[in-house]
Design an enzyme around this catalytic site. Structure first.
Site, PDB file in Angstrom:
ATOM      1  N   TYR A   1      28.924  26.753  35.487  1.00 36.35           N
ATOM      2  CA  TYR A   1      29.027  27.325  34.140  1.00 36.35           C
ATOM      3  C   TYR A   1      28.456  28.751  34.076  1.00 36.35           C
ATOM      4  O   TYR A   1      28.745  29.498  33.153  1.00 36.35           O
ATOM      5  CB  TYR A   1      28.298  26.449  33.111  1.00 36.35           C
ATOM      6  CG  TYR A   1      28.957  25.112  32.846  1.00 36.35           C
ATOM      7  CD1 TYR A   1      30.184  24.772  33.401  1.00 36.35           C
ATOM      8  CD2 TYR A   1      28.342  24.169  32.026  1.00 36.35           C
ATOM      9  CE1 TYR A   1      30.769  23.540  33.161  1.00 36.35           C
ATOM     10  CE2 TYR A   1      28.924  22.937  31.776  1.00 36.35           C
ATOM     11  CZ  TYR A   1      30.137  22.630  32.351  1.00 36.35           C
ATOM     12  OH  TYR A   1      30.717  21.411  32.106  1.00 36.35           O
TER      13      TYR A   1
ATOM     14  N   LYS B   1      28.175  15.685  44.646  1.00 37.19           N
ATOM     15  CA  LYS B   1      29.486  15.526  45.301  1.00 37.19           C
ATOM     16  C   LYS B   1      29.332  16.097  46.713  1.00 37.19           C
ATOM     17  O   LYS B   1      30.041  17.025  47.133  1.00 37.19           O
ATOM     18  CB  LYS B   1      30.545  16.277  44.465  1.00 37.19           C
ATOM     19  CG  LYS B   1      31.975  16.052  44.884  1.00 37.19           C
ATOM     20  CD  LYS B   1      32.518  14.699  44.498  1.00 37.19           C
ATOM     21  CE  LYS B   1      33.956  14.539  44.987  1.00 37.19           C
ATOM     22  NZ  LYS B   1      34.426  13.157  44.930  1.00 37.19           N
TER      23      LYS B   1
ATOM     24  N   ASP C   1      31.840  10.627  41.274  1.00 37.52           N
ATOM     25  CA  ASP C   1      32.971   9.784  40.874  1.00 37.52           C
ATOM     26  C   ASP C   1      32.559   8.313  40.835  1.00 37.52           C
ATOM     27  O   ASP C   1      32.924   7.565  39.929  1.00 37.52           O
ATOM     28  CB  ASP C   1      34.199  10.016  41.776  1.00 37.52           C
ATOM     29  CG  ASP C   1      33.836  10.253  43.232  1.00 37.52           C
ATOM     30  OD1 ASP C   1      32.640  10.413  43.536  1.00 37.52           O
ATOM     31  OD2 ASP C   1      34.752  10.270  44.075  1.00 37.52           O
TER      32      ASP C   1
ATOM     33  N   ASP D   1      26.940  17.286  32.152  1.00 35.92           N
ATOM     34  CA  ASP D   1      27.647  17.479  30.891  1.00 35.92           C
ATOM     35  C   ASP D   1      28.555  16.279  30.624  1.00 35.92           C
ATOM     36  O   ASP D   1      28.565  15.685  29.537  1.00 35.92           O
ATOM     37  CB  ASP D   1      28.486  18.775  31.023  1.00 35.92           C
ATOM     38  CG  ASP D   1      29.029  19.258  29.704  1.00 35.92           C
ATOM     39  OD1 ASP D   1      28.712  18.652  28.673  1.00 35.92           O
ATOM     40  OD2 ASP D   1      29.792  20.236  29.705  1.00 35.92           O
TER      41      ASP D   1
ATOM     42  N   ASP E   1      27.528  12.439  28.254  1.00 33.06           N
ATOM     43  CA  ASP E   1      28.355  11.967  27.136  1.00 33.06           C
ATOM     44  C   ASP E   1      28.816  10.534  27.388  1.00 33.06           C
ATOM     45  O   ASP E   1      28.764   9.683  26.498  1.00 33.06           O
ATOM     46  CB  ASP E   1      29.593  12.868  26.966  1.00 33.06           C
ATOM     47  CG  ASP E   1      29.341  13.987  25.976  1.00 33.06           C
ATOM     48  OD1 ASP E   1      28.170  14.404  25.856  1.00 33.06           O
ATOM     49  OD2 ASP E   1      30.304  14.440  25.328  1.00 33.06           O
TER      50      ASP E   1
END
Ligand code: NAD
Length: 358
Positions: A138, A186, A218, A242, A246
């Site tokens: 980001y 990852k 994942d 992020d 959620d």
């Protein structure tokens, strides 16, 4: 010396829910002072910019910041976007205050256990996602477009220092909980993840009491749905956090119930932090007394836990919230037949009364 709390009500339902959070904090009897300042759209209207210098200075001279939410249709079309409440206000404030760790707990509130959208979530869940907030894809440079706009690119960057400081904070939090930490990355594909794993392993050596494992992102997304109760603390980088925070938080229920903290460097027992509900300014229900103040109230509980090192008061606030829900009180977002519909301020009163009499 009393702790000083900067109060930034913000926009929409922000002032409504923050009013109730301050009411509840006062009812704890804690020795605190509060000072309020304009922020977000309200600051654009009142002072010409979303983060006035006086608001920033107040936050910098406080021990913690309690914030509502910012933004709304009135300010959505301001150009450039850097002058809007969300970017010029909230993102800038987080950066100026050096807040690099986002903590999002998801804890089942017993009276609402059936509110989870997943059957697997309808067991007691008490977990925290620690998301790195200021690094990764980001923020990395360079980013942009090339080839006449037909190719877009971002750069993901993490430094050892950035990983170390969030990992330490996550292990400290795990030590105060069930001492189980899953670091999510990852590493089978990304170099930043391989550095992440290396550094987390090094920090883990300082916390032999914490059981630590690594999980690919994942797989984590799948495990959160398959068996959410297996997690205690999840530590992860900005973009994965992020998305996972959620996912992880919704497993326990409504947006109006989810608190959060953004933390900076630890100073001994206390950590500077900004505490805010996960939800936004909800312009669709603003001014109607329909907003659920519990996410803001539970954010204030986190302030006691992390910034004031006072887990006992945090637990008292959480019990008062559970007690109000146990007595059948519900704001409109969580109302169901057989319960009693209350307004924003009635819910705040109910929690404050239960605290005062506890
Ligand atoms: P939102 O979270 O404000 O609202 C989404 C839905 O949830 C709405 O239907 C709303 O009525 C409901 N809701 C939210 N909080 C609630 C509460 N406490 N009680 C009951 N119902 C609640 O998200 P949005 O509609 O996408 O965004 C509205 C504005 O808020 C936008 O300007 C957005 O940029 C801003 N926003 C700010 C923050 C922040 O300040 N941290 C976060 C998210 C969105």
């Amino acid at each position: 010396m009393p702790y000083k709390v900067a109060v930034l009500p913000g926009d929409g339902i922000g002032p409504e829910v923050i009013h109730e959070a301050v009411k509840v904090v006062r009812a704890t009897g804690a020795n605190l002072t509060f000072e309020e300042a304009l922020f977000g759209g309200a600051a654009i209207d009142g002072a010409g910019e979303p983060l006035p210098a006086s608001t920033l200075a107040l936050c910098q001279s406080s021990h913690a910041v309690l914030m509502g939410a910012v933004g709304g249709p009135k300010w959505d079309n301001i150009t450039p976007p850097e002058h809007r409440p969300e970017i010029g206000g909230l993102l800038r404030l987080r950066k100026e205050l050096g807040l690099f760790a986002n903590v999002r707990p998801a804890k089942t509130l017993t009276p609402l256990i059936h509110a989870s959208p997943l059957t697997e979530g309808r067991s007691m869940i008490d977990r925290v996602v620690m998301r790195e907030l200021t690094g990764g894809i980001y923020f990395g440079q360079p980013r942009g477009r090339r080839d006449d706009g037909n190719t877009a690119f971002e750069t993901s960057v993490y430094t050892r220092h950035e990983i170390e400081r969030i990992a330490r904070q996550a292990f400290d939090i795990a030590m105060a909980r069930r001492r189980n930490l899953v670091s999510v990355d990852k590493a089978n594909v990304l170099e930043t993840s391989r550095l992440w794993r290396e550094v987390v392993n090094e920090i883990a050596a300082d916390y032999p009491q914490v059981s630590m494992s690594h999980m690919l992102v994942d797989n984590c997304a799948m495990q959160l749905v398959r068996d959410p109760s297996q997690f205690d603390v999840i530590l992860t980088e900005n973009m994965f956090g992020d998305i996972l925070s959620d996912e992880a938080s919704m497993i326990t229920g409504s947006l109006g119930l989810l608190p959060s903290a953004s933390l900076g460097e630890s100073k001994g027992e206390s950590v500077f932090g900004l505490y805010e509900p996960v939800h936004g300014s909800a312009p669709d229900i603003a001014g109607q007394g329909r907003a659920n103040p519990l996410a803001a109230i539970l954010s204030a509980a986190m302030m006691f836990q992390y910034s004031f090192g006072d887990g006992a008061t945090a637990a008292r606030i959480e019990s008062a919230v559970e007690s109000a829900l146990n007595d059948g009180l519900r704001t409109a977002d969580i109302f169901e037949s057989g319960t009693r519909l209350v307004s924003t301020s009635e819910m705040g009163d109910a929690v404050a009364e239960r605290l005062a009499s506890a």
